[in-house]
Design a protein around this motif. Structure first.
Motif, short mmCIF file in Angstrom:
data_model
loop_
_atom_site.label_atom_id
_atom_site.label_comp_id
_atom_site.label_asym_id
_atom_site.label_seq_id
_atom_site.Cartn_x
_atom_site.Cartn_y
_atom_site.Cartn_z
N VAL A 1 0.79 -1.23 0.00
CA VAL A 1 0.00 0.00 0.00
C VAL A 1 0.83 1.28 0.00
CG1 VAL A 1 -1.87 -1.17 1.22
CG2 VAL A 1 -0.15 0.09 2.54
N SER A 2 2.12 1.20 0.23
CA SER A 2 2.91 2.41 0.47
C SER A 2 2.90 3.38 -0.71
CB SER A 2 4.35 2.03 0.83
OG SER A 2 4.94 1.27 -0.22
N ASP A 3 2.85 2.88 -1.95
CA ASP A 3 2.87 3.77 -3.11
C ASP A 3 1.62 4.64 -3.21
OD1 ASP A 3 5.37 3.00 -3.96
OD2 ASP A 3 4.63 1.44 -5.32
N ALA A 4 0.55 4.25 -2.50
CA ALA A 4 -0.70 5.02 -2.57
C ALA A 4 -0.86 6.00 -1.41
CB ALA A 4 -1.89 4.06 -2.59
N VAL A 5 0.05 5.95 -0.43
CA VAL A 5 -0.02 6.86 0.72
C VAL A 5 0.86 8.07 0.43
CG1 VAL A 5 0.33 7.10 3.20
CG2 VAL A 5 -0.42 4.92 2.25
N VAL A 6 0.38 9.27 0.80
CA VAL A 6 1.11 10.49 0.45
C VAL A 6 1.29 11.37 1.69
CG1 VAL A 6 0.25 10.50 -1.91
CG2 VAL A 6 -1.01 11.76 -0.15
N ASN A 7 2.36 12.18 1.62
CA ASN A 7 2.55 13.26 2.59
C ASN A 7 1.97 14.53 1.99
OD1 ASN A 7 4.04 11.45 4.12
ND2 ASN A 7 6.03 12.21 3.40
N ILE B 1 -1.15 23.52 -1.87
CA ILE B 1 -1.14 22.15 -1.35
C ILE B 1 -0.17 21.34 -2.18
CG2 ILE B 1 -2.52 20.11 -0.81
CD1 ILE B 1 -5.01 21.93 -0.87
N LEU B 2 0.82 20.77 -1.53
CA LEU B 2 1.85 19.98 -2.22
C LEU B 2 1.77 18.53 -1.77
CD1 LEU B 2 4.27 20.20 -4.19
CD2 LEU B 2 5.74 20.42 -2.17
N ILE B 3 1.73 17.62 -2.74
CA ILE B 3 1.65 16.19 -2.46
C ILE B 3 3.00 15.54 -2.73
CG2 ILE B 3 0.48 14.03 -3.03
CD1 ILE B 3 -1.35 16.17 -1.83
N GLU B 4 3.51 14.81 -1.76
CA GLU B 4 4.74 14.04 -1.92
C GLU B 4 4.42 12.55 -1.91
OE1 GLU B 4 9.03 13.05 0.25
OE2 GLU B 4 7.56 14.36 1.25
N PHE B 5 4.83 11.85 -2.97
CA PHE B 5 4.59 10.42 -3.09
C PHE B 5 5.75 9.63 -2.51
CE2 PHE B 5 1.97 12.49 -6.20
CZ PHE B 5 0.79 11.76 -6.20
N PHE B 6 5.51 8.34 -2.31
CA PHE B 6 6.52 7.46 -1.71
C PHE B 6 7.80 7.43 -2.55
CE2 PHE B 6 8.27 3.18 -0.75
CZ PHE B 6 8.43 3.34 0.62
N GLY C 1 9.16 9.89 -3.92
CA GLY C 1 9.84 11.17 -3.79
C GLY C 1 9.31 12.23 -4.73
N LYS C 2 8.49 11.85 -5.69
CA LYS C 2 7.92 12.81 -6.63
C LYS C 2 6.95 13.73 -5.91
CE LYS C 2 5.48 13.10 -11.05
NZ LYS C 2 4.93 12.35 -12.20
N GLU C 3 6.93 15.00 -6.33
CA GLU C 3 6.03 15.98 -5.74
C GLU C 3 5.14 16.60 -6.81
OE1 GLU C 3 8.48 18.80 -3.71
OE2 GLU C 3 8.75 17.53 -1.94
N LEU C 4 3.87 16.81 -6.47
CA LEU C 4 2.90 17.41 -7.39
C LEU C 4 2.01 18.37 -6.63
CD1 LEU C 4 1.66 14.30 -9.45
CD2 LEU C 4 3.10 16.16 -10.31
N PRO C 5 1.65 19.51 -7.24
CA PRO C 5 0.66 20.39 -6.61
C PRO C 5 -0.73 19.79 -6.71
CG PRO C 5 1.23 21.23 -8.77
CD PRO C 5 2.14 20.05 -8.53
N ALA C 6 -1.56 20.09 -5.75
CA ALA C 6 -2.93 19.56 -5.73
C ALA C 6 -3.93 20.70 -5.69
CB ALA C 6 -3.14 18.66 -4.52
N THR C 7 -5.09 20.46 -6.28
CA THR C 7 -6.20 21.40 -6.19
C THR C 7 -7.29 20.80 -5.31
OG1 THR C 7 -7.18 20.48 -8.20
CG2 THR C 7 -5.76 22.41 -8.45
#
Length: 473
Positions: free
Chosen positions: A35-41, A115-120, A122-128
């Protein structure tokens, strides 16, 4: 014979060991990998207005005079004080679809500018922000990416049992992608919200875990980690996760409409206590007692004050909390059958549900009354006065309000024991309206003649009605 007993004992021990091994996993590592790839910071940024106030006062000739002058000059904006600053906060979330929908807590992103999303990975993406529901503290976000994202499904929180193993994952205290494990400690916990339905767990949950998933052993999300009970701000083994069967309904509406659309029955209700059940002639305390029927769906369908709602849309009503959840989960505009207890029998009424959010946005005008002389009397440990124009104005009641105002109270009397307070307004007694002292005294005599041990009264306090069964002995 002794050999037979030894064989049976050995078999029982092996069976117990096998059951223990099945109930308690040797490791959560496979589940964490799954499940770790689907959990985000989640990191949020918010602009915080500068605090106003005078500059520090430094005595003339002080060796620090030049230092403070330069400091104030650097941080002033045309004499308006310090410039606005940026504040950051951390939280957790999880991906629920391959095209980038993410679930978290409303309080994690509330008021955020970015709002910034960090994936397992290490990739980061902005969120709306797609939508929020403060009532359940749930928010839905969206990220845009050409990649197909790994996501996790929701499980059925209703089948979780106390003692089942669960695993939490999130960003506690900024320590991202941390895993903790425990059991379901309790179910159906209520904190403060109307639609609360929390799973309690002893899996470690700390600040930053908010919005993160609580998994069952199949890798399904059965709760959204939301709150902890702690005297020091850290985990002491009492955490709360909003149950997935509440979350999924909210998420579906937020994704479709960007807002929630809950059913609205249009009544005020209270639980049925044993004394109220006796006063009404009910066999048990199940159901929700209607204390008020403002203009709306129930009034149009014929539901009345004093009705006890026993069933809603085919589902038995245990108490007010259960009814609120059933109504809130129902579709707006749906015609539902409502079974009520009235005058010693039952009736089924057809109610077309409204929308709660629309109803809550409305308000009722109030008028000022004329002046008149009140009637007063001391009855059952209460000093009562019929409503006058002056009393209506003092209590903020509409001009057409009728009833008796509690002007005084015997601290040792039955009314005080039932929680009545000065300023309460009695509008009904014996399920009939009271406008005068004579009306009230008549209801008491009727109740005694019927062999009742208590008198059922409808009492309003600050506009909120509730039924109180007042002992007559």
């Amino acid at each position: 014979m002794q050999g037979l007993w030894l064989t049976i004992l050995a078999s029982a021990l092996l069976l117990a060991q096998a059951m223990t091994a099945t109930a308690r996993p040797d490791s959560f590592a496979d589940l964490a990998d799954q499940v770790s790839d689907a959990v985000v910071n989640i990191t949020t940024s918010t602009t915080v207005a500068a605090r106003g106030g005078p500059a520090p006062v430094v005595p003339e000739g002080s060796p620090f005079e030049d230092f403070f002058r330069e400091f104030n000059d650097r941080n002033s904006q045309g004499g308006q004080g310090q410039a606005p600053r940026r504040s950051q906060a951390l939280g957790s979330g999880f991906v629920i679809s391959e095209d980038g929908f993410i679930v978290t807590n409303n309080h994690v992103i509330e008021g955020a500018d970015e709002i910034l999303i960090e994936f397992f990975s290490g990739k980061e993406l902005p969120a709306t922000l797609v939508g929020t529901d403060p009532n359940t503290d749930i928010a839905v976000l969206k990220v845009e990416t050409e990649e197909v994202l790994t996501f996790v499904p929701f499980g059925d929180s209703d089948i979780m049992r106390v003692g089942d193993w669960v695993m939490a994952m999130g960003n506690p205290l900024g320590q991202g992608f941390s895993v903790s494990a425990g059991i379901v400690s309790a179910r159906n916990r209520e904190l403060s919200g109307t639609y609360d339905d929390y799973l309690q767990t002893d899996a470690a949950i700390n600040r930053g875990n908010s919005g993160g998933p609580l998994f069952n052993m199949n890798g399904e999300v059965i709760g959204v980690n939301t709150a902890i009970l702690s005297p020091n701000g850290g985990s002491i083994g009492i955490g709360f996760s909003m149950a997935s069967n509440v979350v999924t309904r909210v998420v579906d509406q937020l994704r479709e409409f960007g807002e929630t659309r809950r059913g609205w029955l249009g009544v005020r209700i209270q639980d049925v206590g044993e004394d109220v059940a006796e006063a009404l002639g009910l066999e048990n305390t199940a159901g929700a007692l209607v204390t008020d029927v403002p203009e709306g769906p129930s009034a149009e369908a014929g539901i009345q004050q004093g009705d006890v709602i026993l069933s809603f849309d085919g589902v038995d009503v245990e108490d007010t909390r259960g009814l609120v959840r059933e109504v809130g989960n129902a579709e707006v505009g749906k015609a539902v059958r409502v079974l009520v207890f009235r005058d010693g029998g039952t009736q089924t009424l057809l109610v077309t549900l409204g929308r709660r959010e629309t109803a809550e946005a409305g308000s009722e005008p109030m008028e000022k009354p004329a002046t008149e002389e009140p009637q007063t009397a001391d009855i059952l440990g209460m000093s009562l006065s019929a409503l006058s124009g002056d009393l209506r104005e003092q209590l903020g009641l509409p001009a057409n309000a009728e009833g008796l105002v509690l002007m005084g109270l015997d601290a040792e009397g039955p009314a005080a024991a039932k929680g009545l307070q000065i300023g309460d307004v009695i509008t009904e007694a014996g399920q009939q309206q009271v406008r005068s002292i004579a009306d009230f005294e008549g209801r008491i005599e009727a109740a005694k003649e019927a062999g009742r041990k208590s008198l059922l009264m409808l009492v309003r306090r600050g506009g909120d009605p509730r039924f109180v069964a007042l002992p007559l002995n």
